[in-house]
Scaffold this motif. Structure first.
Motif, PDB file in Angstrom:
ATOM      1  N   GLY A 502      30.543  26.015  38.398  1.00  0.00           N
ATOM      2  CA  GLY A 502      29.918  25.743  39.679  1.00  0.00           C
ATOM      3  C   GLY A 502      30.878  25.268  40.753  1.00  0.00           C
ATOM      4  N   ARG A 503      32.200  25.368  40.478  1.00  0.00           N
ATOM      5  CA  ARG A 503      33.179  24.920  41.462  1.00  0.00           C
ATOM      6  C   ARG A 503      33.217  25.861  42.664  1.00  0.00           C
ATOM      7  NH1 ARG A 503      38.327  23.889  37.676  1.00  0.00           N
ATOM      8  NH2 ARG A 503      37.250  25.534  36.515  1.00  0.00           N
ATOM      9  N   SER A 504      33.469  25.267  43.820  1.00  0.00           N
ATOM     10  CA  SER A 504      33.497  26.041  45.057  1.00  0.00           C
ATOM     11  C   SER A 504      34.858  26.705  45.244  1.00  0.00           C
ATOM     12  CB  SER A 504      33.198  25.137  46.255  1.00  0.00           C
ATOM     13  OG  SER A 504      34.283  24.254  46.482  1.00  0.00           O
ATOM     14  N   PHE A 505      34.915  27.575  46.209  1.00  0.00           N
ATOM     15  CA  PHE A 505      36.166  28.254  46.583  1.00  0.00           C
ATOM     16  C   PHE A 505      37.265  27.239  46.864  1.00  0.00           C
ATOM     17  CE2 PHE A 505      38.646  29.345  50.425  1.00  0.00           C
ATOM     18  CZ  PHE A 505      39.389  30.413  49.949  1.00  0.00           C
ATOM     19  N   TYR A 506      36.952  26.189  47.592  1.00  0.00           N
ATOM     20  CA  TYR A 506      37.946  25.209  47.992  1.00  0.00           C
ATOM     21  C   TYR A 506      38.388  24.327  46.825  1.00  0.00           C
ATOM     22  CZ  TYR A 506      40.260  21.841  51.115  1.00  0.00           C
ATOM     23  OH  TYR A 506      41.176  21.039  51.749  1.00  0.00           O
ATOM     24  N   GLU A 507      37.500  24.117  45.858  1.00  0.00           N
ATOM     25  CA  GLU A 507      37.821  23.272  44.703  1.00  0.00           C
ATOM     26  C   GLU A 507      38.566  24.029  43.610  1.00  0.00           C
ATOM     27  OE1 GLU A 507      33.867  20.386  44.724  1.00  0.00           O
ATOM     28  OE2 GLU A 507      33.768  22.373  43.828  1.00  0.00           O
ATOM     29  N   MET A 508      38.533  25.332  43.664  1.00  0.00           N
ATOM     30  CA  MET A 508      39.048  26.167  42.583  1.00  0.00           C
ATOM     31  C   MET A 508      40.583  26.182  42.556  1.00  0.00           C
ATOM     32  SD  MET A 508      37.749  27.946  40.172  1.00  0.00           S
ATOM     33  CE  MET A 508      38.249  29.166  38.956  1.00  0.00           C
ATOM     34  N   ASP A 509      41.135  26.258  41.353  1.00  0.00           N
ATOM     35  CA  ASP A 509      42.574  26.448  41.198  1.00  0.00           C
ATOM     36  C   ASP A 509      42.932  27.806  41.803  1.00  0.00           C
ATOM     37  OD1 ASP A 509      45.170  26.900  40.420  1.00  0.00           O
ATOM     38  OD2 ASP A 509      44.830  26.520  38.284  1.00  0.00           O
ATOM     39  N   PRO A 510      43.831  27.853  42.795  1.00  0.00           N
ATOM     40  CA  PRO A 510      44.134  29.132  43.449  1.00  0.00           C
ATOM     41  C   PRO A 510      44.695  30.175  42.489  1.00  0.00           C
ATOM     42  CG  PRO A 510      45.703  27.440  44.108  1.00  0.00           C
ATOM     43  CD  PRO A 510      44.589  26.753  43.395  1.00  0.00           C
ATOM     44  N   ALA A 511      45.334  29.734  41.425  1.00  0.00           N
ATOM     45  CA  ALA A 511      45.894  30.686  40.461  1.00  0.00           C
ATOM     46  C   ALA A 511      44.807  31.546  39.832  1.00  0.00           C
ATOM     47  CB  ALA A 511      46.673  29.941  39.374  1.00  0.00           C
ATOM     48  N   ARG A 512      43.595  31.006  39.730  1.00  0.00           N
ATOM     49  CA  ARG A 512      42.477  31.758  39.133  1.00  0.00           C
ATOM     50  C   ARG A 512      41.922  32.802  40.097  1.00  0.00           C
ATOM     51  NH1 ARG A 512      39.665  29.264  35.089  1.00  0.00           N
ATOM     52  NH2 ARG A 512      38.617  31.291  34.977  1.00  0.00           N
ATOM     53  N   MET A 513      42.266  32.695  41.376  1.00  0.00           N
ATOM     54  CA  MET A 513      41.687  33.587  42.376  1.00  0.00           C
ATOM     55  C   MET A 513      42.701  34.583  42.937  1.00  0.00           C
ATOM     56  SD  MET A 513      39.176  30.950  44.477  1.00  0.00           S
ATOM     57  CE  MET A 513      40.506  29.939  45.122  1.00  0.00           C
ATOM     58  N   ARG A 514      43.915  34.558  42.409  1.00  0.00           N
ATOM     59  CA  ARG A 514      44.953  35.436  42.953  1.00  0.00           C
ATOM     60  C   ARG A 514      44.793  36.865  42.470  1.00  0.00           C
ATOM     61  NH1 ARG A 514      49.250  30.830  41.748  1.00  0.00           N
ATOM     62  NH2 ARG A 514      49.152  29.745  43.763  1.00  0.00           N
ATOM     63  N   ARG A 515      45.259  37.773  43.311  1.00  0.00           N
ATOM     64  CA  ARG A 515      45.255  39.179  42.944  1.00  0.00           C
ATOM     65  C   ARG A 515      46.361  39.447  41.924  1.00  0.00           C
ATOM     66  NH1 ARG A 515      49.510  41.747  45.052  1.00  0.00           N
ATOM     67  NH2 ARG A 515      50.601  40.799  46.810  1.00  0.00           N
ATOM     68  N   TYR A 516      46.258  40.573  41.282  1.00  0.00           N
ATOM     69  CA  TYR A 516      47.281  40.979  40.319  1.00  0.00           C
ATOM     70  C   TYR A 516      48.593  41.290  41.051  1.00  0.00           C
ATOM     71  CZ  TYR A 516      49.846  43.949  37.046  1.00  0.00           C
ATOM     72  OH  TYR A 516      50.817  44.507  36.247  1.00  0.00           O
ATOM     73  N   GLY A 517      49.718  40.788  40.531  1.00  0.00           N
ATOM     74  CA  GLY A 517      51.018  41.106  41.099  1.00  0.00           C
ATOM     75  C   GLY A 517      51.363  40.376  42.377  1.00  0.00           C
ATOM     76  N   VAL A 518      50.729  39.240  42.655  1.00  0.00           N
ATOM     77  CA  VAL A 518      50.994  38.514  43.890  1.00  0.00           C
ATOM     78  C   VAL A 518      52.444  38.032  43.931  1.00  0.00           C
ATOM     79  CG1 VAL A 518      50.281  36.278  42.934  1.00  0.00           C
ATOM     80  CG2 VAL A 518      50.157  36.667  45.401  1.00  0.00           C
ATOM     81  N   THR A 519      53.050  38.047  45.113  1.00  0.00           N
ATOM     82  CA  THR A 519      54.407  37.534  45.316  1.00  0.00           C
ATOM     83  C   THR A 519      54.318  36.105  45.828  1.00  0.00           C
ATOM     84  OG1 THR A 519      55.244  39.738  45.853  1.00  0.00           O
ATOM     85  CG2 THR A 519      56.589  37.867  46.534  1.00  0.00           C
ATOM     86  N   LEU A 520      54.985  35.190  45.122  1.00  0.00           N
ATOM     87  CA  LEU A 520      54.966  33.778  45.490  1.00  0.00           C
ATOM     88  C   LEU A 520      56.393  33.295  45.701  1.00  0.00           C
ATOM     89  CD1 LEU A 520      52.398  32.538  42.805  1.00  0.00           C
ATOM     90  CD2 LEU A 520      51.950  32.881  45.242  1.00  0.00           C
ATOM     91  N   PRO A 521      56.579  32.220  46.475  1.00  0.00           N
ATOM     92  CA  PRO A 521      57.924  31.662  46.628  1.00  0.00           C
ATOM     93  C   PRO A 521      58.456  31.163  45.282  1.00  0.00           C
ATOM     94  CG  PRO A 521      56.409  30.745  48.263  1.00  0.00           C
ATOM     95  CD  PRO A 521      55.583  31.479  47.267  1.00  0.00           C
ATOM     96  N   ARG A 522      59.737  31.284  45.094  1.00  0.00           N
ATOM     97  CA  ARG A 522      60.347  30.758  43.876  1.00  0.00           C
ATOM     98  C   ARG A 522      60.287  29.230  43.872  1.00  0.00           C
ATOM     99  NH1 ARG A 522      66.041  34.099  43.402  1.00  0.00           N
ATOM    100  NH2 ARG A 522      65.172  36.215  43.460  1.00  0.00           N
ATOM    101  N   ALA A 523      60.194  28.676  42.680  1.00  0.00           N
ATOM    102  CA  ALA A 523      60.059  27.226  42.546  1.00  0.00           C
ATOM    103  C   ALA A 523      61.230  26.487  43.177  1.00  0.00           C
ATOM    104  CB  ALA A 523      59.947  26.863  41.066  1.00  0.00           C
ATOM    105  N   GLU A 524      62.426  27.055  43.138  1.00  0.00           N
ATOM    106  CA  GLU A 524      63.622  26.370  43.639  1.00  0.00           C
ATOM    107  C   GLU A 524      63.576  26.108  45.146  1.00  0.00           C
ATOM    108  OE1 GLU A 524      67.047  29.532  43.950  1.00  0.00           O
ATOM    109  OE2 GLU A 524      65.532  30.225  42.495  1.00  0.00           O
TER     110      GLU A 524
END
Length: 537
Positions: A502-524
């Motif tokens: 029942g979690r909302s869009f804003y409460e949700m872990d964004p990793a669960r809502m990402r598209r396949y193959g998303v490009t993210l900044p490197r941790a460094e």
């Protein structure tokens, strides 16, 4: 008002000033010769004739002033009628305390457009609270910031998002999840930063600035910009599309080769068109201007000195890069700002109607501490002439357009921006007069119109220029909408999707809502990142 009449008005003003000066000269001379007999009478008669001429011309001037006042009255009425265009037709409050804002006739939420569309409502919400009432606009504004932040956390390179998850899936075009279009546009982050800082200034007691997704979106964007600052060293992983044929120049979809400048590399312009060269100067100026506020918020509000220092350092490096690589010396010796550069010696002399633009630098940085005013003045003269390939002049109007809409199409947005940065009241009045008539569509200001045939337009329903126009008219102490209309203008709340548990869009872990193959900044590249050493065997 036809262009000939504008020229006549300017000529009239010049003549009045000249005659007024002549009157002063003749009167002074006549008074000094009063004791010399007949000569004094001749001088006095000349002075009287000049005064009469000035009086007659002033009547014409007064008529012109009345005409200009009538024009402003009509523009003010138009502004009041369309000030709530975004609120009524583009805003959708959700029951998860977020707000979805479409750009107009495209059912998608651009980070840039939504920030710009809602920007003038901040002052209205602030005025509402100063009158001792709880603002009805403030929850909508804060909700939009929340949705923007969560969208950014799901895909910081994307520029536009949808309300339905996985509604536009196309892996090659980096679409899917909530992503509508995956075009990396440098200016999205600065618009988010400006919207965030402006809300914080207007409502310092608001708790939204302390919410984790807002801070995490800021950190993610800063990491992205630090990584794309290193684009020349092949540190970027962004390409568009994901496979050939590529839309960006160069051999691998990562744009044309660039040299290191200290500026941040971008892929697409605010018009959604691919950049010619990797460093967009107005976009970098805008980013530098907003990073000052980000640094202050990080240091004072979030107590995060590492983030504050990283934002300040990036700002300084961007401005140093613009100073070194972002200008061009013209044959007459004047320095002007380039629109785009590659850090290898190439420079594009042009401007685009979309903001950030070179024309808009004083608007984007009201403090004026990022750009050189002399260089801006010389640049403004160039981009408002035929030296700018996207400046058009026709029988009904003249102004800046965009490669996005082609030849002879001027954008009302650029006319409003030229009025906002006008050097004289006459220039401002002339620009605003172009917006009258066919350019004012029944649904508000359009995306663009033909300078010879204004009834030929693109995108009749486009929220951004109407908000910008409202912002300008409010700055002139006009177009203040009636607070009593607000309840009728605000759309009804809509139910938002609920996720796991029942979690909302804003409460949700964004990793669960990402598209396949998303490009993210490197941790460094995240401020304060400490590389972990591999565990001993």
């Amino acid at each position: 008002m036809m262009m000939a009449s504008r020229a006549s008005m300017l000529s009239l003003i010049t003549m009045i000033l000249a005659v007024t000066q002549a009157v002063k000269t003749i009167r002074t001379s006549a008074e000094s010769e009063t004791a010399r007999g007949p000569a004094a009478s001749v001088r006095t008669e000349e002075a009287d004739n000049a005064v009469l001429l000035t009086h007659e011309m002033s009547l014409v001037g007064r008529s012109q002033q009345q005409s200009t006042a009538a024009m402003f009255s009509r523009l003010n009425k138009f502004c009041q009628d369309h000030f709530f265009l975004t609120l009524e037709t583009c805003v959708q409050p959700m029951d998860d305390n977020t707000t979805y804002v479409v750009t107009g006739d495209i059912d998608a939420m651009w980070i840039r457009d939504s920030s710009a569309q809602l920007h003038p409502y901040i002052a209205l919400a602030q005025a509402e609270e100063k009158k001792g009432r709880q603002s009805r606009l403030r929850p909508i504004l804060e909700g939009a910031l929340r949705r923007q932040a969560q969208f950014i956390r799901t895909d910081p390179y994307a520029n536009a998002f949808t309300i339905k998850w996985d509604s536009a899936r196309d892996d090659r075009l980096a679409r899917g999840g909530y992503v509508f279009t995956g075009n990396y546009e440098l200016d999205d982050g600065p618009y988010f930063f400006r919207f965030m800082s402006r809300l914080h200034e207007a409502f310092p007691s608001s708790t939204v600035i302390h919410e984790k997704p807002i801070q995490e979106a800021t950190r993610t964007l800063l990491a992205l910009y630090r990584q794309e600052q290193q684009h020349a060293f092949q540190r970027s992983e962004y390409r568009y599309p994901k496979s050939p044929p590529y839309e960006l120049g160069g051999p691998n979809g990562q744009g044309q080769p660039v040299g290191y400048t200290g500026m941040v590399w971008g892929a697409f312009r605010p018009s959604d068109d691919a950049q010619t060269y990797g460093y967009n100067i107005p976009g970098n100026f805008f980013l530098a201007a907003t990073l000052k506020k980000v640094s202050e918020i990080a240091r004072i509000t979030w107590k995060d000195q590492i983030l504050a220092d990283a934002a300040a350092k990036l700002r300084n490096e961007i401005l140093a890069g613009i100073d070194r690589f972002g200008t061009h010396r013209r044959p007459n010796g004047e320095l002007v700002y380039c629109y785009e550069v590659d850090g290898l010696g190439r420079c594009t002399i042009m401007d685009d109607a979309n903001v950030p633009s070179l024309l808009s630098l004083p608007y984007l940085d009201p403090a004026g501490d990022t750009y050189n005013k002399s260089i801006y003045k010389a640049t403004r003269k160039v981009i408002l002439s035929k030296e700018n390939p996207w400046f058009f002049e026709g029988s009904k109007a003249r102004g800046i357009g965009s490669p996005h809409t082609g030849d002879s199409m001027v954008w009302p947005m650029s006319l409003v921006m030229q009025a906002m940065t006008a050097e004289t009241p006459n220039e401002e009045a002339s620009l605003l007069s172009f917006l009258e008539g066919p350019m004012m569509h029944k649904d508000g200001l359009t995306e663009s119109f033909d300078v010879n045939e204004p009834s030929r337009i693109t995108r009749p329903w486009f929220g951004w220029p109407n908000s910008l126009f409202g912002e300008h008219m409010i700055s002139k102490r006009g177009c203040m909408p009636d607070f009593n209309q607000l309840d009728k203008k605000i759309p009804k709340m809509r139910r938002a999707r609920r996720w796991d548990g029942g979690r909302s869009f804003y409460e949700m872990d964004p990793a669960r809502m990402r598209r396949y193959g998303v490009t993210l900044p490197r941790a460094e590249f995240y401020p304060g990142h400490v590389a972990t050493k591999p565990a001993p065997r």
